[in-house]
Design a protein around this motif. Structure first.
Motif, mmCIF file in Angstrom:
data_model
loop_
_atom_site.group_PDB
_atom_site.id
_atom_site.type_symbol
_atom_site.label_atom_id
_atom_site.label_comp_id
_atom_site.label_asym_id
_atom_site.label_seq_id
_atom_site.Cartn_x
_atom_site.Cartn_y
_atom_site.Cartn_z
ATOM 1 N N ILE A 40 0.845 -1.207 0.000
ATOM 2 C CA ILE A 40 0.000 0.000 0.000
ATOM 3 C C ILE A 40 0.876 1.251 0.000
ATOM 4 O O ILE A 40 1.867 1.340 0.726
ATOM 5 N N SER A 41 0.459 2.224 -0.817
ATOM 6 C CA SER A 41 1.079 3.540 -0.835
ATOM 7 C C SER A 41 -0.002 4.558 -0.508
ATOM 8 O O SER A 41 -1.071 4.553 -1.123
ATOM 9 N N THR A 42 0.274 5.438 0.452
ATOM 10 C CA THR A 42 -0.697 6.454 0.854
ATOM 11 C C THR A 42 -0.031 7.820 0.822
ATOM 12 O O THR A 42 1.085 7.987 1.314
ATOM 13 N N SER A 43 -0.748 8.789 0.217
ATOM 14 C CA SER A 43 -0.278 10.172 0.179
ATOM 15 C C SER A 43 -1.508 11.061 0.311
ATOM 16 O O SER A 43 -2.311 11.156 -0.623
ATOM 17 N N GLY A 44 -1.672 11.688 1.461
ATOM 18 C CA GLY A 44 -2.862 12.516 1.694
ATOM 19 C C GLY A 44 -4.116 11.653 1.653
ATOM 20 O O GLY A 44 -4.251 10.700 2.402
ATOM 21 N N PHE A 45 -5.027 11.978 0.720
ATOM 22 C CA PHE A 45 -6.258 11.212 0.573
ATOM 23 C C PHE A 45 -6.168 10.173 -0.537
ATOM 24 O O PHE A 45 -7.164 9.566 -0.908
ATOM 25 N N ASP A 46 -4.973 9.990 -1.085
ATOM 26 C CA ASP A 46 -4.769 9.047 -2.183
ATOM 27 C C ASP A 46 -4.149 7.756 -1.665
ATOM 28 O O ASP A 46 -3.200 7.794 -0.864
ATOM 29 N N THR A 47 -4.677 6.619 -2.132
ATOM 30 C CA THR A 47 -4.162 5.317 -1.735
ATOM 31 C C THR A 47 -4.108 4.397 -2.943
ATOM 32 O O THR A 47 -5.066 4.326 -3.718
ATOM 33 N N ILE A 48 -2.991 3.712 -3.082
ATOM 34 C CA ILE A 48 -2.865 2.682 -4.110
ATOM 35 C C ILE A 48 -2.525 1.385 -3.405
ATOM 36 O O ILE A 48 -1.600 1.318 -2.591
ATOM 37 N N THR A 49 -3.304 0.359 -3.706
ATOM 38 C CA THR A 49 -3.090 -0.980 -3.159
ATOM 39 C C THR A 49 -2.766 -1.909 -4.309
ATOM 40 O O THR A 49 -3.464 -1.893 -5.327
ATOM 41 N N ILE A 50 -1.695 -2.690 -4.159
ATOM 42 C CA ILE A 50 -1.428 -3.739 -5.140
ATOM 43 C C ILE A 50 -1.289 -5.061 -4.390
ATOM 44 O O ILE A 50 -0.748 -5.115 -3.281
ATOM 45 N N ILE A 51 -1.833 -6.092 -4.986
ATOM 46 C CA ILE A 51 -1.724 -7.448 -4.453
ATOM 47 C C ILE A 51 -0.945 -8.268 -5.468
ATOM 48 O O ILE A 51 -1.315 -8.314 -6.645
ATOM 49 N N LEU A 52 0.152 -8.871 -4.999
ATOM 50 C CA LEU A 52 1.017 -9.652 -5.878
ATOM 51 C C LEU A 52 0.999 -11.118 -5.476
ATOM 52 O O LEU A 52 1.059 -11.443 -4.284
ATOM 53 N N GLN A 53 0.918 -11.982 -6.472
ATOM 54 C CA GLN A 53 0.950 -13.430 -6.259
ATOM 55 C C GLN A 53 1.998 -14.060 -7.163
ATOM 56 O O GLN A 53 2.282 -13.551 -8.249
ATOM 57 N N LYS A 54 2.531 -15.174 -6.703
ATOM 58 C CA LYS A 54 3.447 -15.969 -7.520
ATOM 59 C C LYS A 54 2.606 -17.000 -8.266
ATOM 60 O O LYS A 54 1.796 -17.693 -7.667
ATOM 61 N N GLN A 55 2.771 -17.026 -9.584
ATOM 62 C CA GLN A 55 2.054 -18.000 -10.405
ATOM 63 C C GLN A 55 3.037 -18.652 -11.367
ATOM 64 O O GLN A 55 4.076 -18.085 -11.699
ATOM 65 N N VAL A 56 2.673 -19.834 -11.804
ATOM 66 C CA VAL A 56 3.481 -20.540 -12.796
ATOM 67 C C VAL A 56 2.929 -20.193 -14.171
ATOM 68 O O VAL A 56 1.746 -20.393 -14.446
ATOM 69 N N PHE A 57 3.790 -19.616 -15.008
ATOM 70 C CA PHE A 57 3.411 -19.260 -16.373
ATOM 71 C C PHE A 57 3.914 -20.345 -17.314
ATOM 72 O O PHE A 57 5.082 -20.728 -17.262
ATOM 73 N N GLN A 88 -11.183 -7.274 -7.650
ATOM 74 C CA GLN A 88 -12.173 -8.340 -7.712
ATOM 75 C C GLN A 88 -11.649 -9.534 -8.515
ATOM 76 O O GLN A 88 -12.189 -10.637 -8.435
ATOM 77 N N ASN A 89 -10.566 -9.340 -9.272
ATOM 78 C CA ASN A 89 -9.990 -10.408 -10.099
ATOM 79 C C ASN A 89 -8.808 -11.105 -9.443
ATOM 80 O O ASN A 89 -8.174 -11.958 -10.078
ATOM 81 N N VAL A 90 -8.504 -10.755 -8.175
ATOM 82 C CA VAL A 90 -7.353 -11.364 -7.494
ATOM 83 C C VAL A 90 -7.475 -12.886 -7.540
ATOM 84 O O VAL A 90 -8.524 -13.449 -7.248
ATOM 85 N N GLY A 91 -6.389 -13.509 -7.944
ATOM 86 C CA GLY A 91 -6.345 -14.974 -7.989
ATOM 87 C C GLY A 91 -6.606 -15.573 -9.351
ATOM 88 O O GLY A 91 -6.391 -16.769 -9.544
ATOM 89 N N THR A 92 -7.060 -14.756 -10.310
ATOM 90 C CA THR A 92 -7.262 -15.310 -11.647
ATOM 91 C C THR A 92 -5.901 -15.709 -12.216
ATOM 92 O O THR A 92 -4.884 -15.098 -11.935
ATOM 93 N N ILE A 93 -5.892 -16.762 -12.982
ATOM 94 C CA ILE A 93 -4.649 -17.302 -13.527
ATOM 95 C C ILE A 93 -4.241 -16.521 -14.770
ATOM 96 O O ILE A 93 -5.052 -16.305 -15.678
ATOM 97 N N PHE A 94 -2.976 -16.114 -14.802
ATOM 98 C CA PHE A 94 -2.441 -15.402 -15.958
ATOM 99 C C PHE A 94 -2.098 -16.417 -17.037
ATOM 100 O O PHE A 94 -1.309 -17.328 -16.814
ATOM 101 N N THR A 95 -2.702 -16.268 -18.213
ATOM 102 C CA THR A 95 -2.449 -17.210 -19.299
ATOM 103 C C THR A 95 -1.605 -16.602 -20.407
ATOM 104 O O THR A 95 -1.111 -17.313 -21.260
ATOM 105 N N GLY A 96 -1.426 -15.301 -20.398
ATOM 106 C CA GLY A 96 -0.621 -14.645 -21.427
ATOM 107 C C GLY A 96 -1.481 -14.086 -22.534
ATOM 108 O O GLY A 96 -1.368 -12.932 -22.894
#
Length: 175
Positions: A40-57, A88-96
């Motif tokens: 999470i990055s927060t600056s004033g009233f601005d917030t960016i959240t990123i969720i990272l997962q390890k997947q096998v491509f 809402q798409n967290v966990g979907t498999i990256f297929t390329g």
């Protein structure tokens, strides 16, 4: 001079060829593990959240090998208003060929990731993103985000060059 050029190109080809795993193998990347999680990055009233997962491509034929990659999703809230959100798409498999993930990349070094794909959904463009862990303070490591336009020609870059929905430089804290 021509012989030197041929020797250099041959060595470069052999070196590149040697880095490609044989079909059916799995290229393991444990350097990715420290990036997995919520940042999470927060600056004033601005917030960016990123969720990272390890997947096998899986690389399709003729390569036919697997590699550990980082896949991610983001949410951007500016002045209390949601600008972008694909959490809402967290966990979907990256297929390329198709993915609901907005981040895709791998490590450049043990503490640095290069996302060849970061989708700026508002501008409908693909950006390059470098994400580097600067401190490993447990339990809250810190990382720097540097956003840029992709180098060279790339499909998917449809939005305006030089413009980004997001700040180009930010500091993130792992939750």
């Amino acid at each position: 001079m021509k012989k030197i050029l041929i020797i250099i190109l041959t060595l470069a080809f052999i070196n590149t060829k040697g880095q490609v795993p044989p079909p059916g193998s799995h290229k393991v990347n444990t350097d990715i593990d420290e990036f997995v999680g919520t940042w999470i990055s927060t600056s004033g009233f601005d917030t960016i959240t990123i969720i990272l997962q390890k997947q096998v491509f899986h690389y399709p034929p003729p390569l036919s090998w697997d590699e550990d990659m980082l896949v991610g999703w983001h949410k951007y809230v500016k002045n209390g208003i949601i600008v972008e959100n694909d959490l809402q798409n967290v966990g979907t498999i990256f297929t390329g060929s198709y993915s609901q993930a907005s981040l895709f990349g791998t490590t450049l070094s043990p503490h640095k990731v290069y996302f060849t794909t970061f989708r700026d959904l508002s501008l409908n463009k693909t950006c390059d993103l470098r994400f580097s862990i600067t401190t490993k303070n447990i339990p809250h490591p810190t990382a720097i985000w540097i956003l840029s336009n992709p180098r060279g020609a790339r499909s998917g870059l449809r939005g305006p060059s030089g413009l980004f929905t997001f700040p180009k430089n930010m500091v993130f804290i792992k939750q």
